[in-house]
Design an enzyme around this catalytic site. Structure first.
Site, PDB file in Angstrom:
ATOM      1  N   TYR A 157      40.410  32.590  44.866  1.00 18.81           N
ATOM      2  CA  TYR A 157      40.150  32.304  43.342  1.00 18.81           C
ATOM      3  C   TYR A 157      39.152  31.522  43.328  1.00 18.81           C
ATOM      4  O   TYR A 157      38.685  31.170  42.147  1.00 18.81           O
ATOM      5  CB  TYR A 157      41.321  31.601  42.678  1.00 18.81           C
ATOM      6  CG  TYR A 157      42.177  30.339  43.398  1.00 18.81           C
ATOM      7  CD1 TYR A 157      41.561  29.499  44.189  1.00 18.81           C
ATOM      8  CD2 TYR A 157      43.677  30.096  43.163  1.00 18.81           C
ATOM      9  CE1 TYR A 157      42.211  28.321  44.696  1.00 18.81           C
ATOM     10  CE2 TYR A 157      44.170  29.106  43.577  1.00 18.81           C
ATOM     11  CZ  TYR A 157      43.500  28.410  44.359  1.00 18.81           C
ATOM     12  OH  TYR A 157      44.291  27.310  44.680  1.00 18.81           O
TER      13      TYR A 157
ATOM     14  N   LYS B  70      37.654  25.065  45.754  1.00 18.30           N
ATOM     15  CA  LYS B  70      37.281  26.185  46.959  1.00 18.30           C
ATOM     16  C   LYS B  70      36.016  26.871  46.540  1.00 18.30           C
ATOM     17  O   LYS B  70      35.351  27.411  47.367  1.00 18.30           O
ATOM     18  CB  LYS B  70      38.604  26.949  46.802  1.00 18.30           C
ATOM     19  CG  LYS B  70      40.074  26.335  47.376  1.00 18.30           C
ATOM     20  CD  LYS B  70      39.669  26.215  48.806  1.00 18.30           C
ATOM     21  CE  LYS B  70      41.110  25.616  49.320  1.00 18.30           C
ATOM     22  NZ  LYS B  70      41.044  25.348  50.929  1.00 18.30           N
TER      23      LYS B  70
END
Ligand code: COA
Length: 306
Positions: free
Chosen positions: A166, A181
């Site tokens: 994601y 992330k």
């Protein structure tokens, strides 16, 4: 609905099978953050199986004990250090402890991260900050502490940063973690270029769906919402990942057989993250997916000046 007779991707060799020659990591120490449980432990175990000594860093004594037990079961040397990766001094102390025990680790696996599902509108400033601080800032602090030590003595090394797909797609219900992330994925690309000339590889490793016993309750609950068996059917591989498949990918990236692989993020998810079409299942809001009612602000908004 999938046709009954489709096999999906074949199952991997069983847990305990080595993917690389025995002794590939003999003489190396591997430092794994969050390596006491879950996928971090699965990665640590595969390095241990190939001869590495393991250093596990975690905030939790219980997690450290669990990691130690798993590595000792392989018959490898293991050291554990209490470390909150948000704290630069604690990170430095942990690498001091690792060096004292095994010498400077040759491999760093940045696996530790923080995560919980939440609608973005419910995230408090501190919740946002906490996840970004652990997942993004903590990963950077470990990378820089590790690299500085190698740069100082001129030794080659390998960093693996565990990411999430994601980072590229956005992660409804995980705005904090997805943004962090994304930073981690970007950092891999920058650091690989900066530190390549000094002999330091930097790669990313993205796990797909690997259900395991240490998943947090709220993440597990999200998986359990579907019908029994539906996790496998939700994947193009028609199965979920087995933990050794992630460990094998990690050991490959840090092995002599991947010395020309750097700045790359390897996704181990059976092509699940590419599974997007213009007609996905009907939209359900994150609030609905999490079983939450309508958003109620804590402080009612001030009336509009007329
Ligand atoms: N839902 C909403 N907010 C949450 C939350 C949740 N499940 N868990 C933590 N928060 C919020 C807290 O309320 C707090 O914000 P506040 O001060 O405004 O109330 C903020 O996040 C920090 O939480 P705290 O528990 O003080 O931080 P921590 O540093 O001890 O740990 C986490 C934070 C996120 C790491 C914790 O949820 C945790 O330990 N999770 C399990 C490990 C994990 O995330 N593994 C990754 C799985 S992929």
């Amino acid at each position: 609905m999938v046709d009954d007779d489709l096999p999906g991707l074949p199952a991997p060799p069983p847990l305990g099978t080595g993917a690389l020659p025995d002794g590939t990591f003999d003489g190396d120490a591997v430092f794994v953050t969050g390596g006491g449980t879950g996928l971090g432990r699965a990665i640590a175990v595969e390095f241990a199986r190939l001869g590495a000594s393991i250093v596990i860093a975690s905030r939790s004594d219980g997690h450290l004990a669990a990691g130690r037990e798993a590595i000792e079961a392989i018959g490898a040397d293991v050291a554990t250090v209490v470390c909150d990766i948000r704290d630069p001094a604690a990170v430095a102390d942990s690498f001091d402890a690792a060096e004292e025990r095994f010498g400077l680790p040759r491999v760093l696996v940045n696996n530790a991260a923080a995560n919980f599902p939440s609608p973005a509108e419910e995230l408090s400033p501190n919740a946002w900050r906490t996840v970004v601080d652990i997942t993004l800032n903590g990963t950077f602090l470990c990378c820089s502490e590790f690299a500085r030590r190698h740069l100082a003595v001129g030794t080659a090394a390998s960093i693996i940063n565990v990411g999430a797909s994601y980072a590229w797609t956005g992660g409804p219900g995980f705005a904090h973690s997805a943004a962090a992330k994304a930073g981690v994925a970007n950092m891999v690309e920058t650091l690989a270029v900066e530190w390549g000339p000094y002999g330091i590889q930097v790669n990313g490793l993205v796990p797909g769906l690997f259900p395991h016993e240490d998943m947090t309750g709220d993440i597990r609950a999200g998986l359990d919402r579907g019908a029994p068996g539906s996790l496998d059917l939700s994947q193009p591989a028609l199965r979920v990942g087995e933990r050794q498949e992630l460990g094998w990918a990690a050991t490959f990236l840090a092995s002599p057989y991947a010395r020309f692989v750097s700045g790359h993020t390897l996704v181990v998810d059976g092509a699940n993250w590419q599974r997007r079409t213009l007609t996905n299942p009907p939209v359900a809001t994150v609030r609905r997916q999490l079983g939450l009612g309508p958003f109620v602000p804590e402080i009612p908004p001030a009336p509009h000046p007329s």
